[in-house]
Design an enzyme around this catalytic site. Sequence first.
Site, PDB file in Angstrom:
ATOM      1  N   HIS A 238       0.886  -1.523   0.393  1.00 39.37           N
ATOM      2  CA  HIS A 238       0.209  -0.293  -0.085  1.00 39.37           C
ATOM      3  C   HIS A 238       1.100   1.056   0.224  1.00 39.37           C
ATOM      4  CE1 HIS A 238      -3.680   2.379   1.085  1.00 39.37           C
ATOM      5  NE2 HIS A 238      -2.608   3.266   1.250  1.00 39.37           N
TER       6      HIS A 238
ATOM      7  N   ASP B  22     -15.006   2.971   8.049  1.00 41.27           N
ATOM      8  CA  ASP B  22     -13.674   3.496   7.480  1.00 41.27           C
ATOM      9  C   ASP B  22     -14.281   4.655   6.392  1.00 41.27           C
ATOM     10  OD1 ASP B  22     -11.369   4.773   7.168  1.00 41.27           O
ATOM     11  OD2 ASP B  22     -11.529   3.823   5.169  1.00 41.27           O
TER      12      ASP B  22
ATOM     13  N   ARG C 104     -14.471  13.141   7.155  1.00 48.20           N
ATOM     14  CA  ARG C 104     -13.320  13.827   7.467  1.00 48.20           C
ATOM     15  C   ARG C 104     -13.565  14.878   6.466  1.00 48.20           C
ATOM     16  NH1 ARG C 104      -9.779   9.198   8.090  1.00 48.20           N
ATOM     17  NH2 ARG C 104      -8.115  10.932   8.143  1.00 48.20           N
TER      18      ARG C 104
ATOM     19  N   SER D  36      -7.586   4.510   9.214  1.00 43.62           N
ATOM     20  CA  SER D  36      -8.433   4.164   8.263  1.00 43.62           C
ATOM     21  C   SER D  36      -7.166   2.487   6.967  1.00 43.62           C
ATOM     22  CB  SER D  36      -8.624   5.073   7.497  1.00 43.62           C
ATOM     23  OG  SER D  36      -8.785   5.483   5.910  1.00 43.62           O
TER      24      SER D  36
ATOM     25  N   LYS E 152      -8.532  -1.596   6.075  1.00 41.72           N
ATOM     26  CA  LYS E 152      -8.833  -1.957   4.953  1.00 41.72           C
ATOM     27  C   LYS E 152      -7.140  -3.615   4.901  1.00 41.72           C
ATOM     28  CE  LYS E 152      -8.584   2.290   2.659  1.00 41.72           C
ATOM     29  NZ  LYS E 152      -9.621   3.359   4.119  1.00 41.72           N
TER      30      LYS E 152
END
Length: 434
Positions: free
Chosen positions: A84, A163, A170, A185, A189
């Site tokens: 990621h 989320d 947000r 967050s 995931k």
Amino acid sequence: MIRAVELIQRKRDGRELEPEELAELVLAYARDEVPDYQMAAFCMAVYFRGLTSRETFTLTDAMIRSGETIDLGRALGRKVVDKHSTGGVGDKTSIAVGPIVAACGVPFGKMSGRGLGHTGGTLDKLESIPGFRVELGRDEFVAQVRDVGLAIIGQTADLVPADKRLYALRDVTATVDNVSLIAASIMSKKIAAGADAVVLDVKVGDGAFMKSLADAQALADAMLELGRRAGREVVCLLTDMDQPLGSAVGNALEVREALAMLHGEGPPDFTELVLAAATRLLALSDLGIDDAEARTRAEAAVADGTAVAAYERWIRAQGGDPDEAAMPSAPVIRQVLADRAGHVESLGAIAVGTAALHLGAGRSAKDDAIDHAVGIRCVRKRGDAVAEGEPLAEVHARDEAAADQAAAEVRAAYVLADEPPPTRRIVLDVVTAA
């Protein structure tokens, strides 16, 4: 019944919430039992007061429990890896890392997202490929990782829905920029999507969310702790985003560059980051090899063509045409020329990303259409020498007017000097749980 106002007040006053009450607040919000205005107030209290390590894990765990999860390792009987990135300009790394890892015999399963601002997300880049399907069902996803060794798909609607709702809130209440909320967050995931080991590419600099190395280190530490608590192995690479990654910025251009890297022809900074990420993933896998052997195998997969073969198998498995000639090309290509001789002292990542956005390569609003063909190629990067009249960059545009505007923006992103700046590595640091 959850008393949201009491929890908001206690967090506003800097007190730690008990795990069960924080979890119930998040789950009640996901069930529409807590209104947006109260959750927005809670997020603002967290923004100013922060979360403890225990609260951050509780938030992460509650977001995971708000939806379904996938256990790829159990389904495959293998250790599955994932990567990621916190996002940057020209970041097409996963598109090259996945095939290298798969070519080395390690299953790679990733759920990815779309872009908002700058350029497209990984899914937008992959949709430059004609026919490519990013929406696979859960069973299809698991089967493809098992049979092909690689799948990158869109996040399913039932994966961490809390989320998704919380991030949207947000985004419109100026509470995105908080380390605990960002870490929860991202990791919710990654954990819910089922990989056993994850390499996190935490960007640092002008084009990144984290502007300083210290901020990036804090985010890395928070995500490592969440991974440890969830029983996942995590390694964080802190990487330079003061200039665009590689040369290409724009969806089809970036896919072409990722494929060029797999052929051994990628830009040096992009190639090094891809190999660094692939090395760490292979070392975390069930192959039982160290970093040195992992690097050797990653480089061999590029050199012997097996990484390209893995790329082609993957693209075909998701319905796409792996021939790069099938991807769209922009009708107008405009060179951006240097108006003096010198060296590139700096190249602003945000400025280049914004120019690409104005061309149509990114989104200003979530429902905007992406033009996959347009973008920018940065021919010269930081430290490169250039003579007067030589190209600094290429603008790939839909029409002449768009090309004119983008060329002016890109030229303004370059700062030339008489002497080259100090060299800077693409991988600034590696942070591990140890």
